[in-house]
Design a protein around this motif. Structure first.
Motif, PDB file in Angstrom:
ATOM      1  N   THR A  48     -27.927 -26.687  17.970  1.00 39.21           N
ATOM      2  CA  THR A  48     -28.089 -27.079  16.264  1.00 39.21           C
ATOM      3  C   THR A  48     -26.406 -25.999  15.657  1.00 39.21           C
ATOM      4  O   THR A  48     -25.561 -24.602  16.923  1.00 39.21           O
ATOM      5  CB  THR A  48     -28.657 -26.590  15.349  1.00 39.21           C
ATOM      6  OG1 THR A  48     -28.995 -24.920  15.338  1.00 39.21           O
ATOM      7  CG2 THR A  48     -29.710 -27.385  15.835  1.00 39.21           C
ATOM      8  N   ASN A  49     -26.056 -25.355  15.063  1.00 39.25           N
ATOM      9  CA  ASN A  49     -24.903 -24.371  14.004  1.00 39.25           C
ATOM     10  C   ASN A  49     -25.428 -23.219  13.740  1.00 39.25           C
ATOM     11  O   ASN A  49     -24.909 -22.184  13.868  1.00 39.25           O
ATOM     12  CB  ASN A  49     -24.407 -24.953  13.054  1.00 39.25           C
ATOM     13  CG  ASN A  49     -24.904 -25.289  12.348  1.00 39.25           C
ATOM     14  OD1 ASN A  49     -25.525 -25.373  11.571  1.00 39.25           O
ATOM     15  ND2 ASN A  49     -23.831 -25.182  10.767  1.00 39.25           N
ATOM     16  N   ALA A  50     -27.260 -23.294  14.173  1.00 43.69           N
ATOM     17  CA  ALA A  50     -27.918 -22.212  13.678  1.00 43.69           C
ATOM     18  C   ALA A  50     -28.139 -21.392  15.213  1.00 43.69           C
ATOM     19  O   ALA A  50     -27.763 -21.583  16.086  1.00 43.69           O
ATOM     20  CB  ALA A  50     -29.449 -22.782  13.429  1.00 43.69           C
ATOM     21  N   ASP A  51     -29.386 -20.597  14.870  1.00 44.45           N
ATOM     22  CA  ASP A  51     -29.291 -19.921  16.101  1.00 44.45           C
ATOM     23  C   ASP A  51     -30.596 -20.043  17.140  1.00 44.45           C
ATOM     24  O   ASP A  51     -31.346 -19.454  17.471  1.00 44.45           O
ATOM     25  CB  ASP A  51     -30.011 -17.995  15.879  1.00 44.45           C
ATOM     26  CG  ASP A  51     -31.564 -18.529  15.269  1.00 44.45           C
ATOM     27  OD1 ASP A  51     -31.726 -19.636  14.435  1.00 44.45           O
ATOM     28  OD2 ASP A  51     -31.849 -17.477  14.615  1.00 44.45           O
ATOM     29  N   PHE A  52     -30.638 -21.519  17.251  1.00 40.86           N
ATOM     30  CA  PHE A  52     -31.617 -22.293  17.628  1.00 40.86           C
ATOM     31  C   PHE A  52     -30.828 -23.377  18.226  1.00 40.86           C
ATOM     32  O   PHE A  52     -30.235 -24.816  17.396  1.00 40.86           O
ATOM     33  CB  PHE A  52     -33.664 -22.179  17.139  1.00 40.86           C
ATOM     34  CG  PHE A  52     -32.731 -23.354  15.751  1.00 40.86           C
ATOM     35  CD1 PHE A  52     -33.406 -24.827  15.453  1.00 40.86           C
ATOM     36  CD2 PHE A  52     -32.269 -22.621  14.458  1.00 40.86           C
ATOM     37  CE1 PHE A  52     -33.366 -25.445  13.900  1.00 40.86           C
ATOM     38  CE2 PHE A  52     -32.901 -23.229  12.963  1.00 40.86           C
ATOM     39  CZ  PHE A  52     -32.511 -24.756  13.618  1.00 40.86           C
ATOM     40  N   SER A  53     -31.559 -24.677  19.094  1.00 44.98           N
ATOM     41  CA  SER A  53     -31.701 -25.747  19.949  1.00 44.98           C
ATOM     42  C   SER A  53     -32.433 -26.391  19.172  1.00 44.98           C
ATOM     43  O   SER A  53     -34.139 -26.180  18.510  1.00 44.98           O
ATOM     44  CB  SER A  53     -31.469 -25.946  21.447  1.00 44.98           C
ATOM     45  OG  SER A  53     -30.020 -25.235  21.732  1.00 44.98           O
ATOM     46  N   VAL A  54     -32.122 -28.225  19.234  1.00 45.08           N
ATOM     47  CA  VAL A  54     -33.705 -28.834  18.933  1.00 45.08           C
ATOM     48  C   VAL A  54     -33.240 -29.633  20.071  1.00 45.08           C
ATOM     49  O   VAL A  54     -32.662 -30.113  20.572  1.00 45.08           O
ATOM     50  CB  VAL A  54     -33.407 -29.993  17.384  1.00 45.08           C
ATOM     51  CG1 VAL A  54     -32.957 -28.665  16.076  1.00 45.08           C
ATOM     52  CG2 VAL A  54     -31.987 -30.396  17.857  1.00 45.08           C
TER      53      VAL A  54
END
Length: 315
Positions: A48-54
């Motif tokens: 993601t564009n945050a600090d985690f993946s999904v």
């Protein structure tokens, strides 16, 4: 028994987590009318564009089973006019005639795939100039929340993804279910696609009077022939001061705002009652049924009868 519609959401690397979850949240609140699946081009985790993946459970083959495909937005740094081969191959799995929806920068993906050629579209207003440079042949309207160019719909940033999904629930199943979904998700039940994406609202001067009370007063009197002088007198302002302050706060003139509110009230009555069009026109402050027809057509491009057939709550 009504068939459950399948919505497949495509998550690409750099996806925005908030917007990725919108289709599941909105369609998932529609009393089992939709099944929502999320897929990726490789069937595995997505950055993601945050600090985690999904973690995504489905691969691109799910796109071939969709009634509606939603392209979730990606970080602007990731957009390009040349799609990676695996993304292009995934989009090629979509069956002809499938309804396709983009949220925010998802429009860049559709444009790069040629799916917006000859169509009107929108995207986030901040990216409009970039979109036009990359895809000058596409009719871009950056001033609206979403564009329904059936069967392809494009929407602007973040919350407009909620608006376009609610629009589809209304279109598929009527306003009663859409309003129920909105209440469950605690969001506004309706924002017209043609509403402006962005209104410049400067910080009011200290002690400056607001027009909010006058707007509330006017909403209780839409059936009356309200004038700018009536509104300014209620606000205890001069005509010039009231008009300027109203536009600063709302983004349109008082006269334009009154028309918008009367059209919105008329739409509600068309959805929820069997009142004749001329009667509705009088209740909302239009002089004649012809005036209501004119303003409704200008706002959403359909007649009162056509709107009622589509959205009446008995559907």
């Amino acid at each position: 028994m009504q068939r459950v519609q399948r919505v497949v959401v495509l998550a690409l690397d750099g996806v925005y987590p908030f917007e990725l979850g919108i289709p599941s949240r909105i369609f998932g609140a529609a009393d089992g009318r939709y099944e929502v699946l999320t897929c990726s081009v490789g069937g595995g985790p997505v950055r993601t564009n945050a600090d985690f993946s999904v973690t995504v459970e489905h691969g691109p083959e799910a796109l071939a089973t969709a009634d509606t495909v939603v392209i979730a937005p990606i970080a602007p740094a990731s957009v390009s006019d040349d799609l990676p081969d695996e993304v292009r191959a995934a989009l090629a799995r979509i069956r002809p005639g499938t309804r396709i929806v983009s949220i925010c920068t998802g429009a860049f993906v559709l444009a790069a795939a040629g799916l917006l050629d000859g169509r009107r579209a929108t995207t986030h207003w901040q990216l409009a100039d970039r979109f036009r440079r990359m895809f000058p042949h596409i009719d871009l309207d950056p001033d609206v929340l979403f564009v329904d160019d059936d069967p392809v719909l494009t929407s602007a940033g973040a919350a407009s993804g909620v608006d376009v999904c609610l629009h589809l629930v209304r279109k598929d199943h009527g306003s009663r279910l859409a309003n129920t979904v909105a209440r469950r998700c605690v969001v506004p039940p309706f924002r017209d696609g043609g509403q402006a994406q962005y209104i410049e609202q400067p910080v009011p001067e200290a002690g400056a009077a607001s027009t909010a009370a006058t707007r509330a007063w006017a909403l209780e009197r839409l059936g009356e022939p309200l004038t700018l002088s009536d509104l300014a007198a209620h606000a205890r302002m001069s005509l010039r001061t009231f008009a300027r302050r109203f536009h600063d706060e709302v983004g349109v003139s008082p006269g334009r705002w009154l028309i918008q509110q009367r059209v919105a009230r008329a739409r509600h009555l068309l959805e929820s009652s069997d009142l004749p069009v001329d009667h509705i026109a009088g209740q909302v402050g239009f002089a004649t049924g012809a005036s209501l027809r004119q303003h409704l057509h200008a706002a959403i491009g359909v007649s009162p009868q056509a709107y009622r057939r589509t959205f009446h709550s008995t559907r």
